[in-house]
Write a protein that holds these residues in place. Structure first.
Motif, PDB file in Angstrom:
ATOM      1  N   ILE A 143       0.862  -1.178   0.000  1.00  0.00           N
ATOM      2  CA  ILE A 143       0.000   0.000   0.000  1.00  0.00           C
ATOM      3  C   ILE A 143       0.899   1.229   0.000  1.00  0.00           C
ATOM      4  O   ILE A 143       1.805   1.337   0.826  1.00  0.00           O
ATOM      5  CB  ILE A 143      -0.915   0.009   1.242  1.00  0.00           C
ATOM      6  N   LEU A 144       0.679   2.106  -0.960  1.00  0.00           N
ATOM      7  CA  LEU A 144       1.519   3.294  -1.052  1.00  0.00           C
ATOM      8  C   LEU A 144       0.817   4.447  -0.357  1.00  0.00           C
ATOM      9  O   LEU A 144      -0.293   4.827  -0.734  1.00  0.00           O
ATOM     10  CB  LEU A 144       1.780   3.634  -2.526  1.00  0.00           C
ATOM     11  N   GLU A 145       1.449   4.985   0.687  1.00  0.00           N
ATOM     12  CA  GLU A 145       0.846   6.097   1.438  1.00  0.00           C
ATOM     13  C   GLU A 145       1.367   7.420   0.896  1.00  0.00           C
ATOM     14  O   GLU A 145       2.576   7.623   0.766  1.00  0.00           O
ATOM     15  CB  GLU A 145       1.211   5.997   2.923  1.00  0.00           C
ATOM     16  N   VAL A 146       0.431   8.312   0.588  1.00  0.00           N
ATOM     17  CA  VAL A 146       0.786   9.627   0.057  1.00  0.00           C
ATOM     18  C   VAL A 146       0.116  10.683   0.931  1.00  0.00           C
ATOM     19  O   VAL A 146      -1.066  10.539   1.258  1.00  0.00           O
ATOM     20  CB  VAL A 146       0.208   9.823  -1.368  1.00  0.00           C
ATOM     21  N   THR A 147       0.833  11.734   1.280  1.00  0.00           N
ATOM     22  CA  THR A 147       0.186  12.771   2.106  1.00  0.00           C
ATOM     23  C   THR A 147      -0.561  13.752   1.214  1.00  0.00           C
ATOM     24  O   THR A 147      -0.212  13.948   0.044  1.00  0.00           O
ATOM     25  CB  THR A 147       1.205  13.579   2.940  1.00  0.00           C
ATOM     26  N   GLU A 148      -1.571  14.386   1.827  1.00  0.00           N
ATOM     27  CA  GLU A 148      -2.342  15.379   1.080  1.00  0.00           C
ATOM     28  C   GLU A 148      -1.456  16.512   0.591  1.00  0.00           C
ATOM     29  O   GLU A 148      -1.610  16.991  -0.528  1.00  0.00           O
ATOM     30  CB  GLU A 148      -3.395  16.012   1.994  1.00  0.00           C
ATOM     31  N   SER A 153       0.893  19.691  -4.414  1.00  0.00           N
ATOM     32  CA  SER A 153       1.888  20.479  -5.151  1.00  0.00           C
ATOM     33  C   SER A 153       1.523  20.564  -6.635  1.00  0.00           C
ATOM     34  O   SER A 153       1.688  21.591  -7.262  1.00  0.00           O
ATOM     35  CB  SER A 153       3.285  19.874  -5.055  1.00  0.00           C
ATOM     36  N   ASP A 154       1.052  19.454  -7.187  1.00  0.00           N
ATOM     37  CA  ASP A 154       0.660  19.455  -8.602  1.00  0.00           C
ATOM     38  C   ASP A 154      -0.344  18.317  -8.784  1.00  0.00           C
ATOM     39  O   ASP A 154       0.038  17.169  -9.049  1.00  0.00           O
ATOM     40  CB  ASP A 154       1.907  19.263  -9.481  1.00  0.00           C
ATOM     41  N   VAL A 155      -1.607  18.652  -8.633  1.00  0.00           N
ATOM     42  CA  VAL A 155      -2.634  17.610  -8.604  1.00  0.00           C
ATOM     43  C   VAL A 155      -2.683  16.820  -9.918  1.00  0.00           C
ATOM     44  O   VAL A 155      -2.838  15.597  -9.903  1.00  0.00           O
ATOM     45  CB  VAL A 155      -4.029  18.220  -8.282  1.00  0.00           C
ATOM     46  N   ILE A 172      -3.558   2.530  -3.010  1.00  0.00           N
ATOM     47  CA  ILE A 172      -3.137   3.888  -2.659  1.00  0.00           C
ATOM     48  C   ILE A 172      -3.918   4.363  -1.424  1.00  0.00           C
ATOM     49  O   ILE A 172      -5.135   4.215  -1.349  1.00  0.00           O
ATOM     50  CB  ILE A 172      -3.415   4.888  -3.817  1.00  0.00           C
ATOM     51  N   SER A 173      -3.160   4.930  -0.481  1.00  0.00           N
ATOM     52  CA  SER A 173      -3.761   5.384   0.772  1.00  0.00           C
ATOM     53  C   SER A 173      -3.441   6.871   0.965  1.00  0.00           C
ATOM     54  O   SER A 173      -2.326   7.297   0.689  1.00  0.00           O
ATOM     55  CB  SER A 173      -3.110   4.551   1.889  1.00  0.00           C
ATOM     56  N   ILE A 174      -4.421   7.679   1.441  1.00  0.00           N
ATOM     57  CA  ILE A 174      -4.089   9.080   1.766  1.00  0.00           C
ATOM     58  C   ILE A 174      -3.693   9.113   3.230  1.00  0.00           C
ATOM     59  O   ILE A 174      -4.484   8.753   4.104  1.00  0.00           O
ATOM     60  CB  ILE A 174      -5.260  10.073   1.656  1.00  0.00           C
ATOM     61  N   ASP A 175      -2.468   9.580   3.454  1.00  0.00           N
ATOM     62  CA  ASP A 175      -1.885   9.619   4.794  1.00  0.00           C
ATOM     63  C   ASP A 175      -2.218  10.952   5.474  1.00  0.00           C
ATOM     64  O   ASP A 175      -2.427  11.956   4.781  1.00  0.00           O
ATOM     65  CB  ASP A 175      -0.359   9.501   4.642  1.00  0.00           C
ATOM     66  N   ASP A 176      -2.238  10.962   6.796  1.00  0.00           N
ATOM     67  CA  ASP A 176      -2.472  12.187   7.580  1.00  0.00           C
ATOM     68  C   ASP A 176      -3.738  12.906   7.127  1.00  0.00           C
ATOM     69  O   ASP A 176      -3.782  14.147   7.084  1.00  0.00           O
ATOM     70  CB  ASP A 176      -1.278  13.177   7.460  1.00  0.00           C
ATOM     71  N   PHE A 177      -4.769  12.151   6.764  1.00  0.00           N
ATOM     72  CA  PHE A 177      -5.971  12.760   6.191  1.00  0.00           C
ATOM     73  C   PHE A 177      -6.573  13.784   7.146  1.00  0.00           C
ATOM     74  O   PHE A 177      -6.714  13.539   8.339  1.00  0.00           O
ATOM     75  CB  PHE A 177      -7.019  11.690   5.862  1.00  0.00           C
ATOM     76  N   GLY A 178      -6.941  14.931   6.576  1.00  0.00           N
ATOM     77  CA  GLY A 178      -7.594  15.973   7.364  1.00  0.00           C
ATOM     78  C   GLY A 178      -6.653  17.109   7.708  1.00  0.00           C
ATOM     79  O   GLY A 178      -7.100  18.164   8.149  1.00  0.00           O
ATOM     80  N   GLY A 180      -4.346  18.439   5.503  1.00  0.00           N
ATOM     81  CA  GLY A 180      -4.009  19.262   4.323  1.00  0.00           C
ATOM     82  C   GLY A 180      -5.103  20.291   4.096  1.00  0.00           C
ATOM     83  O   GLY A 180      -6.043  20.404   4.886  1.00  0.00           O
ATOM     84  N   TYR A 181      -4.965  21.023   2.994  1.00  0.00           N
ATOM     85  CA  TYR A 181      -5.925  22.113   2.783  1.00  0.00           C
ATOM     86  C   TYR A 181      -7.141  21.720   1.977  1.00  0.00           C
ATOM     87  O   TYR A 181      -8.147  22.391   2.006  1.00  0.00           O
ATOM     88  CB  TYR A 181      -5.228  23.297   2.102  1.00  0.00           C
ATOM     89  N   SER A 182      -7.048  20.646   1.194  1.00  0.00           N
ATOM     90  CA  SER A 182      -8.152  20.373   0.274  1.00  0.00           C
ATOM     91  C   SER A 182      -8.587  18.919   0.311  1.00  0.00           C
ATOM     92  O   SER A 182      -8.800  18.295  -0.727  1.00  0.00           O
ATOM     93  CB  SER A 182      -7.727  20.720  -1.150  1.00  0.00           C
ATOM     94  N   SER A 183      -8.715  18.395   1.520  1.00  0.00           N
ATOM     95  CA  SER A 183      -9.008  16.977   1.665  1.00  0.00           C
ATOM     96  C   SER A 183     -10.188  16.527   0.809  1.00  0.00           C
ATOM     97  O   SER A 183     -10.126  15.517   0.114  1.00  0.00           O
ATOM     98  CB  SER A 183      -9.343  16.668   3.114  1.00  0.00           C
ATOM     99  N   LEU A 184     -11.278  17.299   0.840  1.00  0.00           N
ATOM    100  CA  LEU A 184     -12.479  16.827   0.163  1.00  0.00           C
ATOM    101  C   LEU A 184     -12.344  16.907  -1.347  1.00  0.00           C
ATOM    102  O   LEU A 184     -12.758  15.990  -2.056  1.00  0.00           O
ATOM    103  CB  LEU A 184     -13.705  17.608   0.648  1.00  0.00           C
TER     104      LEU A 184
END
Ligand code: G
Ligand code: MN
Length: 299
Positions: A143-148, A153-155, A172-178, A180-184
């Motif tokens: 599972i690859l964890e990526v932070t928001e 930086s470049d969606v 794919i996993s979103i790490d530290d969810f919540g 970042g600035y644009s979680s939703l």
């Protein structure tokens, strides 16, 4: 160019010193392969069975201390050192991965943290592609964890990279969810398999407070989007029980285990599996599985 005003403070000066100090050490640490991978278990919240491990990089020092990753990774990235550093991590995780995997009793997924630079450059992708093509790695077991913040930086570029990795079969996993600035909005654009709720929300949650509401709604949101959820930073039994109640799928934190080096994590996992076997036996004999799982040795 406009006028740049720089505020000076003792803390600022100290942080510059630290940065210079860490950078000068990093330059040697990378070729000397001074980094180690530690593994922290992630368990099922229903019965505490093993789901997988997060591989966490550690940098041990001669005096027995460790420089934590949040102190050196951003510096390594800023100086473009991270990819070389990551390759070391990737190589060694592959090695560790197999040393665990050789043991047939252990079946799990390994979570790897991927850096901002890895998202915008083909190096990591090429490494993983080769490992899959040469059958050195089963992508569904990683599972690859990526932070928001890395994604933001470049969606568009992140979208392309994650789509390619996902097509190869990686989760794919979103790490530290919540945090970042644009979680939703991210959830709308990118397809993820998993959301990891940041430990800052978990630590202070108590029925009725705002962290509790955020955690409960994130679990609902993730499930509605077809993702599973991991709660990070679970430090006690009480939090574990609340998350279980809320339907959170997986749990990670000191309550289960701190990150451990490869030898200790193998021992820890084998003991856990022994215990699970005994529980299964006891389940078939007494149908009292629940009381038995509370005895599992997590520390
Ligand atoms: O950014 P990411 O969530 O990948 O980092 C996980 C970090 O959190 C690791 O460095 C790990 O040691 C730390 N960690 C894991 N579980 C706990 C916990 O229960 N409490 C605290 N304080 N830190 C934790
Ligand atoms: Mn992580």
């Amino acid at each position: 160019m406009g006028l740049v005003i720089d505020f000076y403070s003792e803390n600022y000066a100290q942080s510059i010193n630290d940065e210079v100090d860490i950078l000068s050490k990093l330059v040697h640490a990378i070729p000397n392969k001074e980094f180690e991978l530690y593994y922290q278990p992630i368990v099922n919240s229903i019965d505490k069975t093993l789901h997988g491990y997060e591989a966490l990089i550690r940098w041990p020092q001669k005096d027995g201390s460790m420089i934590p990753p949040d102190k050196f990774i951003s510096i390594a990235e800023k100086k473009q050192l991270y990819q070389r550093h990551y390759s070391v991590g990737c190589e060694s995780s592959r090695f560790r991965y197999y040393s665990i995997k050789k043991n047939d009793n252990l079946n799990f997924q390994v979570h790897i943290n991927i850096s901002t630079l890895d998202l915008y450059d083909d190096d990591l992708y090429n490494q993983l592609f080769d490992m899959v093509a040469n059958k050195h790695l089963e992508p569904s077991s990683m599972i690859l964890e990526v932070t928001e913040s890395a994604l933001m930086s470049d969606v568009d570029a992140a979208y392309l990279m994650l789509s390619k990795l996902s097509e190869l079969g990686f989760y794919i996993s979103i790490d530290d969810f919540g945090t970042g600035y644009s979680s939703l909005s991210l959830l709308r654009i990118l397809a993820f398999n998993q959301i990891k709720i940041d430990q800052s929300f978990i630590r202070n949650m108590a029925v009725g407070n705002s962290d509790y509401a955020i955690v409960a709604s994130t679990i609902y949101l993730a499930h509605s989007l077809g993702c599973n959820v991991v709660a990070e930073g679970v430090e006690d039994e009480h939090l574990f029980a609340e998350l279980q109640e809320l339907g959170c799928d997986y749990v990670q934190g000191y309550y289960i285990s701190k990150p451990q080096d490869i030898d200790s994590i193998i021992n820890w996992s084998l003991k856990l599996i022994e215990r699970e076997k005994k529980c299964q036996l006891s389940l078939s004999m007494t149908a009292q599985y629940k009381s038995c799982t509370t005895l599992l040795p997590y520390r």
